[in-house]
Scaffold this active site. Structure first.
Site, mmCIF file in Angstrom:
data_model
loop_
_atom_site.group_PDB
_atom_site.id
_atom_site.type_symbol
_atom_site.label_atom_id
_atom_site.label_comp_id
_atom_site.label_asym_id
_atom_site.label_seq_id
_atom_site.Cartn_x
_atom_site.Cartn_y
_atom_site.Cartn_z
ATOM 1 N N TYR A 21 -14.547 5.906 8.349
ATOM 2 C CA TYR A 21 -13.545 6.337 7.372
ATOM 3 C C TYR A 21 -14.012 5.924 5.979
ATOM 4 O O TYR A 21 -14.263 4.748 5.729
ATOM 5 C CB TYR A 21 -12.212 5.677 7.701
ATOM 6 N N HIS A 40 0.790 -1.234 0.000
ATOM 7 C CA HIS A 40 0.000 0.000 0.000
ATOM 8 C C HIS A 40 0.823 1.286 0.000
ATOM 9 O O HIS A 40 0.314 2.345 -0.384
ATOM 10 C CB HIS A 40 -0.936 0.020 1.215
ATOM 11 N N THR A 76 -4.868 10.530 -0.822
ATOM 12 C CA THR A 76 -6.233 10.334 -0.324
ATOM 13 C C THR A 76 -6.573 11.353 0.758
ATOM 14 O O THR A 76 -5.693 11.998 1.332
ATOM 15 C CB THR A 76 -6.419 8.925 0.266
#
Length: 773
Positions: free
Chosen positions: A578, A476, A591
């Site tokens: 979230y 990630h 993001t």
């Protein structure tokens, strides 16, 4: 561990007769073609640098400017207003001696034309940057468009008329703005209001006000200073402190997965599926290297580009462990992939004599690996488990056992590979006696496998199952899900619709039988973490975005409100939620968080569960939908909450000061973490004629030990696929139970809205920007 096979150009030995030199023609030939390919790539990169360096102009426009200036000089007119003469006066003395007066004038005109051309390019890029800084179009309603937006669209199309390369817009994208302290704190307090009692909310308000009047403004000044010189004031700190400095396992906690088609497996031959999948990935890499991909753009018939910086580290990239922080290592090129099968690591060359192997040749090489009966060497089978566990022990093991010699060279081969491939000896997919359970097991397998048969540090790893099903696991830190989703969409579509298979399910093409065999390139398992993950995957088929849009409600808002209703029914309350939103409208954007548990959404859920009238519930639902969309737009345009507070916290740590407010905010758990997997390349999939070729999307592990992770993908007009995760160790969560609550919540809200009289439905609704999560 066994040393990887190395292609050697020559060997020599000392004999009584002298030095015996043995040349290898095959190795020299490979070196030659590899060098040619490398130079071709360098030339291509240089060409692309020139093209994107002058965008939105073109290199040929320089010639046009030169001809125009020379033409005006020929007509005895001076467009430079004396500058050409001044340039001529300052030419070096040697040029005055060697060139005639006419030649000096021509050279001066050429210099002036070039400077004028460069000035025009800078002016055009400045105008483009100003235009891309306009985001009001996202907040306008359906129907009439403002004159400002109309003019903006026209000018943007004029400046973007030339076909851009992948990175053409990078220097023209605006920088992410730093919100004001006052606005961020106001939005934060509003977001936590439904979660706090009156005394707790009063206490948090006092903490926020104290932070704003004292430490906050000082931290804000440092943050604004960083924003002046940094390309993006968030991204580097986000990558380092959220991902690379995390010392826990990245398996489950950070890495995420992507799935194959839901109903279709193009071939049941494992080697053939691997051949086409690897080929499609390498074709995508070629497009990235040549910058042939179009910059992803937004909706509303505009030409809004998104930042493409994350594509740079997609291939040939590995995360390496450190004592305090990990490091992302990226190599310019790699001509092989690393393959794992039954405890053995192989290096598979994908180029031969400078050309990419055909899918059939790669299938042939993969089959050789599958047929290799050699057992793993000591320590080789579970070597990948090192990448699944805590980072500090992995760093220490690497330093102790992989810092030199054969072990280091073998590890280098794995880490320098274009990507990692696992040939799994299990069968996965939905088919069988237990379709629902099979999907759950499929998700768990992609998320963690056996914990040692994946290489979690690679930018992404491909898994090819025994029955031909495939999937991926992605690290990630280097990029977010939309980047990998774009790659995976291309791979699935190219595999099924472009490359295809023969009637007997093998790859198309011929095989060069002289290809060298793949060679071995090799060395505590984390099963407790993997076993604790409760995964549940289910397709929701009762309706999709088609029916939701007819209600004049945003599909994403509809789903998010349904998740709040499901959580309320599952846990008896609300939680901090979230939802991932992209900020790639800005340079190097990643993001931002949409805090989906809003006052409006909670009011609707309480009204519905409290037995309020249907009319009142529908009114509250529309308010919640509009409020959610506004939160999403604000996050996309740089007015979010969490990244700003995160950066203020980092500044406070650098300054060595403590903030009770920031410490409490950053420690709040996200018990419901959600994300939408975007479908970005609709043109690759003909869902109307091939309805079975729909993607399952992907998912991730829960963020909090006592929470849920929910990923969803809106497929076509009539289906939504959900991925739910939690932990078995938490007695209060259950992925299957929560999945059933999501299913019921979606149906209940649709029944509520479908009963609304048509005359009562609003004629217009807020626009829905395409989301990249």
């Amino acid at each position: 561990m066994a040393e990887a096979h190395q292609a050697v150009a020559f060997q020599f030995t000392i004999t009584p007769e002298g030095i015996d030199l043995q040349l290898s023609y095959q190795a020299l030939n490979q070196i030659y073609h590899s060098g040619v390919r490398s130079w071709k790539r360098r030339v291509s990169r240089m060409r692309n640098r020139v093209i994107k360096g002058v965008y939105p102009a073109s290199p040929s426009s320089w010639l046009f400017v030169v001809i125009a200036i020379l033409a005006t000089l020929y007509m005895r007119s001076d467009p430079s207003m004396g500058l050409i003469d001044k340039i001529q006066q300052h030419l070096p003395l040697s040029l005055h001696v060697s060139l005639s007066s006419q030649g000096q004038t021509m050279l001066s005109a050429l210099v002036f034309s070039t400077l004028l051309w460069l000035s025009l390019i800078l002016a055009l890029r400045f105008c483009l940057k100003l235009l891309l800084s306009y985001h009001q179009w996202m907040f306008e309603m359906h129907g009439p468009v403002s004159n400002t937006t109309k003019v903006w669209v026209t000018l943007l199309r004029l400046l973007s008329s030339r076909k851009p390369l992948l990175y053409s817009y990078q220097t023209s994208l605006p920088h992410l703005p730093v919100p004001t302290i006052k606005d961020t704190l106001s939005r934060y307090l509003q977001s936590v209001r439904p979660l706090l009692s009156d005394p707790a909310y009063k206490r948090m308000t006092e903490l926020a006000n104290g932070f704003e009047s004292n430490l906050g403004n000082r931290l804000q000044r440092y943050l604004k200073l960083k924003a002046l010189w940094a390309t993006n004031y968030v991204s580097d700190w986000w990558e380092e402190y959220i991902y690379l400095r995390s010392r826990g396992p990245i398996m489950v906690n950070s890495n995420y997965y992507g799935m194959d088609f839901l109903f279709v497996t193009p071939t049941s031959v494992q080697a053939a599926r691997a051949g086409n999948t690897i080929t499609a990935l390498l074709l995508y890499r070629r497009k990235v290297n040549r910058e042939e991909l179009k910059p992803v753009r937004e909706l509303r018939n505009t030409v809004i580009p998104l930042c493409a910086a994350q594509y740079e580290r997609m291939f040939n990239t590995t995360r390496t462990p450190g004592l305090e922080t990990d490091v992302l290592q990226h190599w310019q090129d790699s001509e092989y992939v690393a393959v794992y099968h039954k405890g053995r690591f192989f290096r598979l060359w994908v180029y031969n004599a400078g050309r990419l192997l055909s899918p059939r040749e790669i299938e042939h090489q993969i089959q050789r690996i599958l047929d290799d009966p050699s057992p793993p060497l000591p320590g080789e089978e579970r070597l990948g488990a090192l990448t699944a566990g805590d980072r500090v022990p992995w760093h220490q093991m690497r330093k102790q056992y992989f810092s030199s010699g054969i072990n280091k060279r073998s590890l280098d081969i794995i880490e320098r590979a274009a990507f990692f491939v696992t040939l799994d000896d299990e069968e996965q997919g939905m088919k069988g006696d237990d379709p629902a359970g099979n999907l759950d097991r499929y998700a768990k397998s992609l998320l963690h496998g056996k914990c040692y048969d994946r290489w979690f540090d690679k930018s992404f790893s491909i898994v090819i199952y025994k029955n031909g099903k495939n999937g991926l696991n992605a690290e990630h830190s280097w990029a977010d899900a939309p980047t990998i989703a774009h790659l995976w969409e291309f791979t699935l579509a190219t595999d099924a619709f472009q490359l295809g298979y023969t009637d007997d399910e093998h790859c198309k093409g011929d095989v060069d039988r002289m290809l060298p065999h793949p060679r071995s390139c090799c060395g505590t398992s984390r099963l407790s973490l993997a076993d604790d993950v409760d995964c549940h995957v289910f397709p929701f088929r009762e309706f999709g975005k088609g029916r939701v849009k007819k209600l004049r409600v945003s599909p994403d808002a509809f789903i998010q409100i349904s998740l709040q209703l499901a959580y309320y029914r599952d846990r008896g309350g609300f939680c901090l939620t979230y939802e991932a939103s992209m900020t790639r409208l800005f340079r190097e954007g990643r993001t931002e968080t949409v805090r989906s548990c809003s006052n409006e959404t909670c009011a609707f859920v309480k009204a519905l569960e409290g037995g309020e009238s249907a009319e009142q519930c529908r009114r509250l639902l529309r308010l919640a939908s509009e409020g959610h969309q506004n939160l999403y737009r604000m996050a996309m345009t740089g007015a979010g909450i969490d990244r700003h507070l995160f950066c203020l916290y980092v500044v406070s740590k650098y300054l060595g000061v403590d903030s009770p407010f920031l410490k409490e905010v950053l420690s709040e758990p996200w018990r419901l973490s959600t994300s939408q997997t975007p479908i970005q390349q609709i043109e690759l999939f003909d869902i109307k004629n091939h309805p079975d070729y729909i993607s399952l999307g992907g998912g991730f592990g829960p963020v909090a030990d006592d929470g849920y992770g929910v990923s969803y993908i809106i497929v076509g007009e009539d289906m939504i696929n959900f991925h739910v995760s939690s932990k078995y160790s938490c007695k209060e969560t259950d992925s299957h139970r929560f999945g059933a609550e999501i299913h019921k919540a979606l149906q209940d809200i649709m029944a509520l809205m479908s009963a609304e009289p048509k005359s009562a439905a609003p004629s217009r609704g807020p626009s829905q920007p395409k989301k990249q999560l």
